[in-house]
Design a protein around this motif. Structure first.
Motif, PDB file in Angstrom:
ATOM      1  N   SER A  12      41.049  21.788  33.482  1.00  0.00           N
ATOM      2  CA  SER A  12      42.155  20.883  33.205  1.00  0.00           C
ATOM      3  C   SER A  12      43.271  21.615  32.454  1.00  0.00           C
ATOM      4  N   ILE A  13      43.964  22.470  33.177  1.00  0.00           N
ATOM      5  CA  ILE A  13      44.967  23.344  32.580  1.00  0.00           C
ATOM      6  C   ILE A  13      46.364  22.789  32.786  1.00  0.00           C
ATOM      7  N   PHE A  14      47.100  22.672  31.693  1.00  0.00           N
ATOM      8  CA  PHE A  14      48.509  22.332  31.807  1.00  0.00           C
ATOM      9  C   PHE A  14      49.339  23.611  31.865  1.00  0.00           C
ATOM     10  N   VAL A  15      49.088  24.489  30.903  1.00  0.00           N
ATOM     11  CA  VAL A  15      49.754  25.792  30.903  1.00  0.00           C
ATOM     12  C   VAL A  15      48.937  26.764  30.063  1.00  0.00           C
ATOM     13  N   ILE A  16      48.985  28.031  30.467  1.00  0.00           N
ATOM     14  CA  ILE A  16      48.300  29.071  29.704  1.00  0.00           C
ATOM     15  C   ILE A  16      49.336  29.929  29.001  1.00  0.00           C
ATOM     16  N   GLY A  17      49.170  30.116  27.720  1.00  0.00           N
ATOM     17  CA  GLY A  17      50.045  30.981  26.952  1.00  0.00           C
ATOM     18  C   GLY A  17      49.546  32.406  27.017  1.00  0.00           C
ATOM     19  N   ALA A  18      49.329  33.004  25.859  1.00  0.00           N
ATOM     20  CA  ALA A  18      48.863  34.385  25.826  1.00  0.00           C
ATOM     21  C   ALA A  18      47.446  34.512  26.373  1.00  0.00           C
ATOM     22  N   MET A  19      47.212  35.629  27.050  1.00  0.00           N
ATOM     23  CA  MET A  19      45.862  35.973  27.512  1.00  0.00           C
ATOM     24  C   MET A  19      45.544  37.362  26.984  1.00  0.00           C
ATOM     25  N   GLY A  20      44.287  37.564  26.669  1.00  0.00           N
ATOM     26  CA  GLY A  20      43.917  38.851  26.095  1.00  0.00           C
ATOM     27  C   GLY A  20      42.562  39.327  26.559  1.00  0.00           C
ATOM     28  N   TRP A  21      42.382  40.624  26.481  1.00  0.00           N
ATOM     29  CA  TRP A  21      41.088  41.246  26.746  1.00  0.00           C
ATOM     30  C   TRP A  21      40.575  41.837  25.442  1.00  0.00           C
TER      31      TRP A  21
ATOM     32  N   THR B  19      51.590  38.017  27.013  1.00  0.00           N
ATOM     33  CA  THR B  19      52.095  36.657  26.892  1.00  0.00           C
ATOM     34  C   THR B  19      52.458  36.107  28.271  1.00  0.00           C
ATOM     35  N   ARG B  20      52.753  34.840  28.302  1.00  0.00           N
ATOM     36  CA  ARG B  20      53.123  34.237  29.570  1.00  0.00           C
ATOM     37  C   ARG B  20      54.396  34.873  30.125  1.00  0.00           C
ATOM     38  N   GLY B  21      55.263  35.291  29.228  1.00  0.00           N
ATOM     39  CA  GLY B  21      56.506  35.907  29.649  1.00  0.00           C
ATOM     40  C   GLY B  21      56.388  37.387  29.970  1.00  0.00           C
ATOM     41  N   GLY B  22      55.213  37.964  29.706  1.00  0.00           N
ATOM     42  CA  GLY B  22      54.987  39.350  30.096  1.00  0.00           C
ATOM     43  C   GLY B  22      55.048  40.368  28.971  1.00  0.00           C
ATOM     44  N   SER B  23      55.204  39.925  27.737  1.00  0.00           N
ATOM     45  CA  SER B  23      55.146  40.881  26.624  1.00  0.00           C
ATOM     46  C   SER B  23      53.712  41.368  26.460  1.00  0.00           C
ATOM     47  N   ILE B  24      53.572  42.664  26.230  1.00  0.00           N
ATOM     48  CA  ILE B  24      52.248  43.296  26.263  1.00  0.00           C
ATOM     49  C   ILE B  24      51.993  44.088  24.991  1.00  0.00           C
TER      50      ILE B  24
ATOM     51  N   ARG C 134      49.048  39.809  34.720  1.00  0.00           N
ATOM     52  CA  ARG C 134      48.608  38.432  34.970  1.00  0.00           C
ATOM     53  C   ARG C 134      49.396  37.857  36.124  1.00  0.00           C
ATOM     54  N   ASP C 135      48.780  36.856  36.738  1.00  0.00           N
ATOM     55  CA  ASP C 135      49.412  36.085  37.798  1.00  0.00           C
ATOM     56  C   ASP C 135      49.409  34.641  37.315  1.00  0.00           C
ATOM     57  N   ASN C 136      50.543  34.173  36.846  1.00  0.00           N
ATOM     58  CA  ASN C 136      50.593  32.822  36.276  1.00  0.00           C
ATOM     59  C   ASN C 136      50.289  31.744  37.317  1.00  0.00           C
ATOM     60  N   ALA C 137      50.668  31.983  38.551  1.00  0.00           N
ATOM     61  CA  ALA C 137      50.413  30.992  39.604  1.00  0.00           C
ATOM     62  C   ALA C 137      48.920  30.834  39.876  1.00  0.00           C
ATOM     63  N   LYS C 138      48.173  31.898  39.645  1.00  0.00           N
ATOM     64  CA  LYS C 138      46.726  31.868  39.892  1.00  0.00           C
ATOM     65  C   LYS C 138      45.922  31.689  38.605  1.00  0.00           C
ATOM     66  N   ASN C 139      46.599  31.577  37.466  1.00  0.00           N
ATOM     67  CA  ASN C 139      45.898  31.454  36.169  1.00  0.00           C
ATOM     68  C   ASN C 139      44.886  32.585  35.989  1.00  0.00           C
ATOM     69  N   THR C 140      45.311  33.775  36.333  1.00  0.00           N
ATOM     70  CA  THR C 140      44.409  34.931  36.323  1.00  0.00           C
ATOM     71  C   THR C 140      45.044  36.104  35.586  1.00  0.00           C
ATOM     72  N   ALA C 141      44.215  36.804  34.827  1.00  0.00           N
ATOM     73  CA  ALA C 141      44.635  38.030  34.166  1.00  0.00           C
ATOM     74  C   ALA C 141      43.792  39.186  34.671  1.00  0.00           C
ATOM     75  N   TYR C 142      44.361  40.378  34.580  1.00  0.00           N
ATOM     76  CA  TYR C 142      43.691  41.572  35.081  1.00  0.00           C
ATOM     77  C   TYR C 142      43.740  42.668  34.026  1.00  0.00           C
ATOM     78  N   LEU C 143      42.762  43.551  34.098  1.00  0.00           N
ATOM     79  CA  LEU C 143      42.770  44.737  33.248  1.00  0.00           C
ATOM     80  C   LEU C 143      42.386  45.924  34.125  1.00  0.00           C
ATOM     81  N   GLN C 144      43.356  46.754  34.432  1.00  0.00           N
ATOM     82  CA  GLN C 144      43.104  47.980  35.190  1.00  0.00           C
ATOM     83  C   GLN C 144      42.752  49.072  34.199  1.00  0.00           C
ATOM     84  N   MET C 145      41.578  49.621  34.355  1.00  0.00           N
ATOM     85  CA  MET C 145      41.092  50.635  33.423  1.00  0.00           C
ATOM     86  C   MET C 145      40.920  51.955  34.161  1.00  0.00           C
ATOM     87  N   ASN C 146      41.678  52.954  33.760  1.00  0.00           N
ATOM     88  CA  ASN C 146      41.611  54.279  34.366  1.00  0.00           C
ATOM     89  C   ASN C 146      41.150  55.302  33.336  1.00  0.00           C
TER      90      ASN C 146
END
Length: 121
Positions: free
Chosen positions: A27-36, A52-57, A71-83
């Motif tokens: 039941s998501i209205f909006v997601i703000g900051a996401m973190g790993w 952040t939702r606006g893309g500050s990292i 992150r993809d706000n439309a998909k409510n998904t965050a990613y972490l590419q680890m190299n």
């Protein structure tokens, strides 16, 4: 109300790469900051990267130049590419999200159950 599910962990050799995903649902209205975050055996949980939702990292110094958060706000998904993974990156990686739910309309803090990343030869 809200579930965060991480995926993409596993065993990788030093110098290798992995991509973690964190999908939020419910039941998501909006997601703000996401973190790993990550927690290694015997250590405290630490912030790895946040966006952040606006893309500050922000990144932990230990992963700058090697990890990329997105992150993809439309998909409510965050990613972490680890190299260029190192044995010291071995830990359980957790997703965190600040979510305004449709039911409460206030910001609540949610955690996933974590995904294990093991860097070893």
């Amino acid at each position: 109300q809200v579930q965060l599910v991480e995926s993409g962990g596993g065993l990788v050799q030093p110098g290798g790469s992995l991509r973690l995903s964190c999908a939020a649902s419910g039941s998501i209205f909006v997601i703000g900051a996401m973190g790993w975050y990550r927690q290694a055996p015997g250590k405290e949980r630490e912030l790895v990267a946040a966006i952040t939702r606006g893309g500050s990292i922000d990144y932990a110094d230990s992963v700058k130049g090697r990890f990329t958060v997105s992150r993809d706000n439309a998909k409510n998904t965050a990613y972490l590419q680890m190299n260029s993974l190192k044995p010291e990156d071995t830990a359980v990686y957790y997703c965190n999200a600040q979510v305004v739910t449709r039911l409460s309309m206030v910001t609540e803090n949610y955690w996933g159950k974590g995904t294990l990343v093991t860097v070893s030869s």
